[in-house]
Design an enzyme around this catalytic site. Structure first.
Site, PDB file in Angstrom:
ATOM      1  N   ASP A  21       0.864  -1.185   0.000  1.00 48.76           N
ATOM      2  CA  ASP A  21       0.000   0.000   0.000  1.00 48.76           C
ATOM      3  C   ASP A  21       0.898   1.232   0.000  1.00 48.76           C
ATOM      4  OD1 ASP A  21      -2.352  -1.489   0.249  1.00 48.76           O
ATOM      5  OD2 ASP A  21      -2.328  -1.411   2.435  1.00 48.76           O
ATOM      6  N   ASN A 174     -13.768  -9.383   2.419  1.00 49.35           N
ATOM      7  CA  ASN A 174     -12.849  -8.262   2.206  1.00 49.35           C
ATOM      8  C   ASN A 174     -13.110  -7.618   0.840  1.00 49.35           C
ATOM      9  OD1 ASN A 174     -10.684  -6.724   3.288  1.00 49.35           O
ATOM     10  ND2 ASN A 174      -9.350  -7.646   1.789  1.00 49.35           N
ATOM     11  N   ARG A 176     -13.387  -5.442  -2.253  1.00 52.26           N
ATOM     12  CA  ARG A 176     -12.683  -4.309  -2.874  1.00 52.26           C
ATOM     13  C   ARG A 176     -13.296  -4.152  -4.264  1.00 52.26           C
ATOM     14  NH1 ARG A 176     -11.594  -3.587   1.466  1.00 52.26           N
ATOM     15  NH2 ARG A 176      -9.623  -3.689   2.609  1.00 52.26           N
ATOM     16  N   ALA A 197     -17.896 -22.308   4.155  1.00 56.20           N
ATOM     17  CA  ALA A 197     -17.165 -21.824   5.334  1.00 56.20           C
ATOM     18  C   ALA A 197     -17.775 -22.322   6.646  1.00 56.20           C
ATOM     19  CB  ALA A 197     -17.133 -20.303   5.328  1.00 56.20           C
ATOM     20  N   LYS A 201     -16.869 -13.632   8.515  1.00 52.83           N
ATOM     21  CA  LYS A 201     -16.896 -12.280   9.080  1.00 52.83           C
ATOM     22  C   LYS A 201     -17.156 -11.288   7.955  1.00 52.83           C
ATOM     23  CE  LYS A 201     -14.361  -8.402   9.588  1.00 52.83           C
ATOM     24  NZ  LYS A 201     -13.647  -7.683   8.547  1.00 52.83           N
ATOM     25  N   THR A 263      -7.024   1.023   8.425  1.00 53.30           N
ATOM     26  CA  THR A 263      -6.396  -0.082   7.667  1.00 53.30           C
ATOM     27  C   THR A 263      -5.975  -1.209   8.598  1.00 53.30           C
ATOM     28  OG1 THR A 263      -5.504   1.569   6.163  1.00 53.30           O
ATOM     29  CG2 THR A 263      -4.622  -0.654   5.968  1.00 53.30           C
ATOM     30  N   GLY A 264      -6.423  -2.427   8.281  1.00 51.48           N
ATOM     31  CA  GLY A 264      -5.975  -3.594   9.033  1.00 51.48           C
ATOM     32  C   GLY A 264      -6.767  -3.893  10.290  1.00 51.48           C
ATOM     33  N   ALA A 265      -7.733  -3.042  10.639  1.00 49.80           N
ATOM     34  CA  ALA A 265      -8.494  -3.277  11.883  1.00 49.80           C
ATOM     35  C   ALA A 265      -9.288  -4.578  11.794  1.00 49.80           C
ATOM     36  CB  ALA A 265      -9.425  -2.105  12.166  1.00 49.80           C
ATOM     37  N   GLY A 266      -9.934  -4.801  10.655  1.00 57.84           N
ATOM     38  CA  GLY A 266     -10.702  -6.039  10.476  1.00 57.84           C
ATOM     39  C   GLY A 266      -9.809  -7.268  10.475  1.00 57.84           C
ATOM     40  N   ASP A 267      -8.613  -7.131   9.895  1.00 58.65           N
ATOM     41  CA  ASP A 267      -7.666  -8.254   9.841  1.00 58.65           C
ATOM     42  C   ASP A 267      -7.146  -8.577  11.244  1.00 58.65           C
ATOM     43  OD1 ASP A 267      -7.991  -8.078   7.076  1.00 58.65           O
ATOM     44  OD2 ASP A 267      -6.336  -6.655   6.907  1.00 58.65           O
TER      45      ASP A 267
END
Length: 328
Positions: A21, A174, A176, A197, A201, A263-267
């Site tokens: 990124d 996710n 995009r 699955a 989430k 950025t990355g909070a969900g991950d």
């Protein structure tokens, strides 16, 4: 009892893309207005793998990088963070994917991607490290790897191999949209593997996109429920998350922090959840224990928003516990 070393822990394998990124040095401006950019390693599945190792878990990443400076840098970052890298292959003919990300004034993001085609899209089924995938207790993936062949076939095979070997399948679509040919195609392909699955989430935005509803409520979430699911999660940003299982459902509040970059909070949230369930999946049927895990996952997600970039912001266990205990 002797303490367990990381090598003896159950393995979480994360499948998909890793990229760079480019984040503007100034928040709240468009890409065109940005005076400069800082490179930040990213890609949701890779972020999840590092989130797991930061929290003391055992993780591997499976995907393809360009045989270029950026690809070697990304493989190095995975290894530095203790992620098993034996599932990575390199493409000599294609570049590592890049994304330019604008941070709006509210900390939310807009994306512009350079992938035509990038190395991650060119992963072929025969390049998969099947031994590594078979050893996973949890196999985690997104939907970006479904967009084009040959990566789509590699994704479907990896899922099948993991499932046949008894892994818990974890799916974070996710979304995009700029990467998909159309909204219809995105919806159709994301849903094409939905029923496979065990744990899914979605964010509030993804819930709206996939159901066509403008309501974020239990009724809408249940449109995405499948009888074989063990857990469905809807993340609500600063409002926390809602959880659904066969026998119970509810919500867990978020922690309030000064958000700089989401950025990355969900991950981070997903990594924390997987780390906590990989040892003992019975927590998915025990509501008080599950709520405790989701509080911990919410804390991890919250901490990740307090710094720029995903990977530098992923927390250690002590950081998350401190926030959990403060919030009690």
């Amino acid at each position: 009892m002797a303490s367990i070393g990381v090598s003896d822990k159950p393995l979480i394998v994360s499948f998909g893309e890793m990229l760079i990124d480019f984040v503007p040095t100034v928040s709240g401006v468009s890409l065109a207005e940005a005076p400069g950019f800082v490179k930040a390693p990213g890609g949701a599945p890779a972020n999840v793998a590092i989130a797991v190792t930061r929290l003391g878990g055992k993780a591997a990443f499976v995907g393809k990088l360009g045989d270029d400076e950026f690809g070697n840098m990304l493989a190095g970052i995975l290894k530095e963070n203790g992620v098993i890298a034996t599932g990575i292959s390199f493409d000599t003919g294609a570049r590592t994917a890049l994304a330019f990300v604008t941070l709006r004034a509210d900390g939310e993001r807009e994306f512009m991607f350079y992938r035509n085609p990038s190395a991650d899209m060119l992963l072929r089924p025969e390049e998969l490290n099947l031994e590594l995938i078979r050893s996973a207790k949890v196999f985690h993936y997104g939907s970006i790897s479904l967009i084009v062949e040959p990566c789509r076939s590699a994704h479907l095979q990896a899922m099948k191999v993991a499932k046949d070997a008894g892994a818990l399948l974890s799916y974070d679509p996710n979304l995009r949209l700029p990467l998909w040919p159309s909204e219809e195609e995105a919806r159709e392909q994301i849903m094409s593997i939905w029923d496979e699955a065990d744990v899914v989430k979605v964010s509030d935005n993804e819930l709206e996109f996939l159901t066509g509803s403008d309501k974020i409520d239990d009724e809408t979430a249940m449109l995405l429920w499948r009888p074989n699911f063990k857990l469905l999660l809807v993340t609500l940003g600063e409002k926390g998350c809602n959880y659904y299982t066969k026998n119970f459902h509810g919500s867990v509040e978020a922690f309030h922090v000064d958000t700089v970059d989401t950025t990355g909070a969900g991950d981070s949230f997903v990594g924390a959840l997987l780390c906590k369930i990989v040892d003992d999946q019975s927590v998915l049927e025990d509501e008080p224990r599950l709520r405790e895990i989701l509080r911990f996952a919410n804390a991890c997600g919250a901490i990740t928003t307090t710094k720029k970039g995903a990977i530098p912001a992923l927390p250690m266990t002590a950081d998350a516990l401190e926030l959990v205990n403060e919030g009690k």
